[in-house]
Structures are given as C-alpha cells and as structure tokens.
Design an enzyme around this catalytic site. Structure first.
Site, PDB file in Angstrom:
ATOM      1  CG  ASN A 154     -60.305  52.541 -25.751  1.00  0.00           C
ATOM      2  OD1 ASN A 154     -60.884  52.655 -24.668  1.00  0.00           O
ATOM      3  ND2 ASN A 154     -60.620  51.617 -26.627  1.00  0.00           N
ATOM      4  CG  PHE A 156     -61.707  59.568 -27.849  1.00  0.00           C
ATOM      5  CD1 PHE A 156     -62.609  60.326 -28.583  1.00  0.00           C
ATOM      6  CD2 PHE A 156     -61.555  58.238 -28.172  1.00  0.00           C
ATOM      7  CE1 PHE A 156     -63.355  59.760 -29.611  1.00  0.00           C
ATOM      8  CE2 PHE A 156     -62.295  57.659 -29.200  1.00  0.00           C
ATOM      9  CZ  PHE A 156     -63.200  58.427 -29.914  1.00  0.00           C
ATOM     10  CD  GLU A 158     -61.553  62.192 -31.563  1.00  0.00           C
ATOM     11  OE1 GLU A 158     -60.572  61.434 -31.504  1.00  0.00           O
ATOM     12  OE2 GLU A 158     -62.414  62.138 -32.470  1.00  0.00           O
ATOM     13  CG  HIS A 321     -65.699  48.570 -30.847  1.00  0.00           C
ATOM     14  ND1 HIS A 321     -64.762  47.771 -31.461  1.00  0.00           N
ATOM     15  CD2 HIS A 321     -65.209  48.833 -29.600  1.00  0.00           C
ATOM     16  CE1 HIS A 321     -63.762  47.546 -30.623  1.00  0.00           C
ATOM     17  NE2 HIS A 321     -63.998  48.188 -29.492  1.00  0.00           N
ATOM     18  N   GLY A 324     -59.644  48.943 -33.470  1.00  0.00           N
ATOM     19  CA  GLY A 324     -59.138  47.678 -32.946  1.00  0.00           C
ATOM     20  C   GLY A 324     -57.629  47.709 -32.791  1.00  0.00           C
TER      21      GLY A 324
END
Length: 393
Positions: A154, A156, A158, A321, A324
C-alpha cells in the site's frame, strides 16, 4: 463518540470486526499496559495486535506491535502550483519521470547513490547515527542503496489537488528492507526470552522486552535508527519528486515547495499519559497532540487529508493512519478485477494492471467514515484528491 468495548479498550471506530476486538482485548490484558489501549477509526486485524491500536506500556515494549515496517508513515508537500497552471501538462510524462527517479517494489533499490546532491548528506547523517549509537547494520549491506526507494503493497506516490485547487505532492513509505530485518530480529529475541522465562502470552506476537534488560536497550537503539531512516527515506523521495515536478512544470529549482508535513505511523516513543511516562506504541496511528500536524491517506483512488491534532486525552493524543483494510489481499483479488480498478481510477493517471487489484478502494474502509469517526481527534486543514498515482507491485 468513543466506546469502551472491553476492559481497558477504548474504540473510536463506528464498526469493528470481532477479531479486531479480540486482538485489542488481548493486547490490553498485558500487565504493563497503562490505563487503556485506544483503537483508531481505521482499526483492523493485524499481526498479534490490531493495526490502528495505540498502546501505552510501562517498563516494556512489544516489538511486533511496532511491526516490521518500523517508522512507516506519510509525507506531503504543498506547492505554489495550481490546477489551472498544470491543466495542459502531460501527467503520464510526470509519472514516468517519477518512476525513473524513485525505485519501486520490494527488493528494488538504487543502482548508485550519487545521482542527487542531497542523498550523500542524508547517508552521512544516518551512518554517523548508527556509528555513534552502536547500531549494527551488517545484516543489511545494501541499506544505503535502499534510501529513496518506495517498496510495494500500500505504499504509493501521488500528485494531488486540495480544496483550493492547489497542487500537493504526497507519498507513503517506511524503513524498507533494513527496517524489516531489524524488526524481525528483535521480535524473535522477544519471543525467545518470553519462552525461556515461561511467560504465558495471549499470542506469540505479544512477546515483549522488559526495560532494564540488554535486549530492551538494543531494541530501542535499533528502533531509533530505523525510525530515523524511515523519516529520511520519505524526505529523500519527496526531494526527488520535487525535482521531477520542477522540471516537468518548468519551475526554477527551489521555488516549487511551500510547506511540508512528515509523520510516522508505526513507531514507539516515550510520552506522558494520565500522569505516567509510558512507551507509547502507535501501530497504524499518527501523533495527534494538540496542534501537531499530520497526514491521513485514503486508499488508491480516494481522498487524503492534512490534519492538525486536537490532543484528545482518551484517544492517547493519536489519530488514524488511513482507511484501513476491509478485505485481505487474497480476498480482494477474488472479489475484484483489473476492470473494476480501472473504473475506480477513472480520471487519475496511473499504471494499469492486475498487480494492483488488491489495492482497489473497495478493499478498504470508507475514508469519509474514518474521518467522521476521527472528528474528536483531529481537525482537517486540507482535503486532497489525487490526479496521479505511482505504485510498486
């Protein structure tokens, strides 16, 4: 509103899986937990303890609660650019430039460390910290080439626009392979010690290190270094991202960035809560002390947030955070296809493929609900919507 869902477990989540509740109760049952553990709005099942758990402990730490990606977190940088100024620019060209500047995917590191002028400064500082504190990095001879690399899962990168149409740069990563090896070594040591001492644990992943032992001291020393590496790893990638955008947008070097927020969400630090100094482990949670700024990402294709902490005491001055997970990676691959992902990513520049099916937004909780549940924990400064996404496999 928060709810006490089990002895010493306070939840800020509007919905929880039963397994997440069970894991939180097991964690809270450890005798050195002070006051209570707090479950964040994005809490979900994790290794040993649930992701999204904030754990205050006295005279002990649980290495597996910190996890194997020590110091994982987010960094966001505001720029002077607006949506109007980049409307005619080729986003695919920027994506390919970023993919060239930042190694992606597990095990993929830099070929060298002399491409950028700022890299050597960070490597020198991290080397000096390791030498002065006695951190042994012989288990990771490639750690220097790992600095400035993203990883997979997860994690990344952007390009985003906020509610004012101001351009932001945003990324999520941690301590890479070197942090993973440090974590696994100390998790194993904690488990061996608890077994040697005949300590009955609810889960092997709740094995702990008592303060005052050499093993505790060694872990905290290595942990501090790995957290520093993770923080600088994000800063290194952001500096490279800034360079790529400066070139892409024709902005003079040094003029692009106007603000930056860099925060951990897998770490341990000493803080004071309810009158006691504790080792506070945030496993999938950010620092939300009064006035402290942080970053909460959504999932691939959704929105993210720049926030400011409210210092909520029952919430252990913490906040979620991210979104989830709702479904495991294997379950997400059963439920969704690459076409489903493409539909969810409509209007966003990204590298299409089946490799990212398990990152589809539908595999995660609704970030809007997570943020609604976090209203007592943080105030939102900026809401970001992505227009470009870069991921490793």
């Amino acid at each position: 509103m928060p709810e006490m869902i089990a002895p010493k477990v306070l939840s800020f989540a509007s919905s929880l899986e039963s397994k997440t509740r069970d894991q939180a109760a097991e964690t809270a049952s450890m005798p050195f937990v002070h006051s209570h553990v707090a479950l964040m709005p994005d809490a979900h099942v994790g290794m040993g303890s649930a992701v999204g758990t904030v754990i205050p402990t006295i005279n002990a730490v649980i290495p597996a609660a910190v996890g194997v990606d020590i110091g994982c977190g987010m960094i966001a940088a505001e720029t002077m650019l607006t949506a109007e100024q980049i409307a005619d620019f080729d986003l695919r060209a920027l994506r390919e430039s970023v993919e060239s500047a930042i190694p992606l995917s597990p095990g993929n590191y830099n070929r060298g460390v002399d491409r950028y002028d700022f890299t050597q400064t960070r490597l020198h500082e991290l080397t000096e910290l390791a030498e002065t504190s006695g951190v042994d990095l012989s288990h990771s001879p490639t750690w220097q080439r790992q600095l400035g690399s993203l990883g997979g899962g997860n994690h990344f990168i952007e390009l985003c626009l906020d509610e004012r149409d101001r351009v932001w740069l945003f990324l999520h990563s941690g301590s890479r392979g070197v942090g993973n090896k440090i974590a696994k070594r100390h998790i194993k040591i904690a488990q061996q010690l608890c077994k040697r001492w005949w300590i009955d644990l609810p889960s092997p992943d709740l094995a702990y290190l008592p303060q005052g032992t050499p093993e505790f001291t060694d872990y905290l020393t290595d942990l501090k270094w790995a957290q520093a590496f993770a923080f600088e790893n994000r800063a290194e990638m952001m500096d490279r991202f800034v360079r790529a955008v400066e070139h892409w947008a024709g902005v003079a070097r040094g003029d692009l960035e106007t603000d930056r927020v860099n925060c951990h969400h897998n770490y341990t630090v000493m803080e004071e809560h309810f009158g006691k100094k504790v080792w506070l482990t945030r496993k999938g949670a950010i620092n939300a002390a009064d006035g402290v700024r942080g970053v909460i990402p959504g999932s691939m294709g959704t929105r993210s947030y720049v926030v400011r902490g409210k210092g909520n005491a029952p919430g252990l001055r913490s906040a979620p955070h991210g979104a989830g997970r709702r479904f495991s990676r294997s379950e997400a691959r059963k439920r969704f296809s690459a076409d489903d992902l493409a539909a969810r990513m409509a209007g966003i520049e990204y590298r299409h493929g089946e490799e990212w099916i398990d990152e589809i937004p539908d595999a995660y909780k609704d970030i809007d609900q997570v943020m609604a549940d976090a209203r007592d924990l943080v105030d939102v400064e900026h809401e970001l919507r992505q227009i470009l996404n870069v991921k490793g496999t």
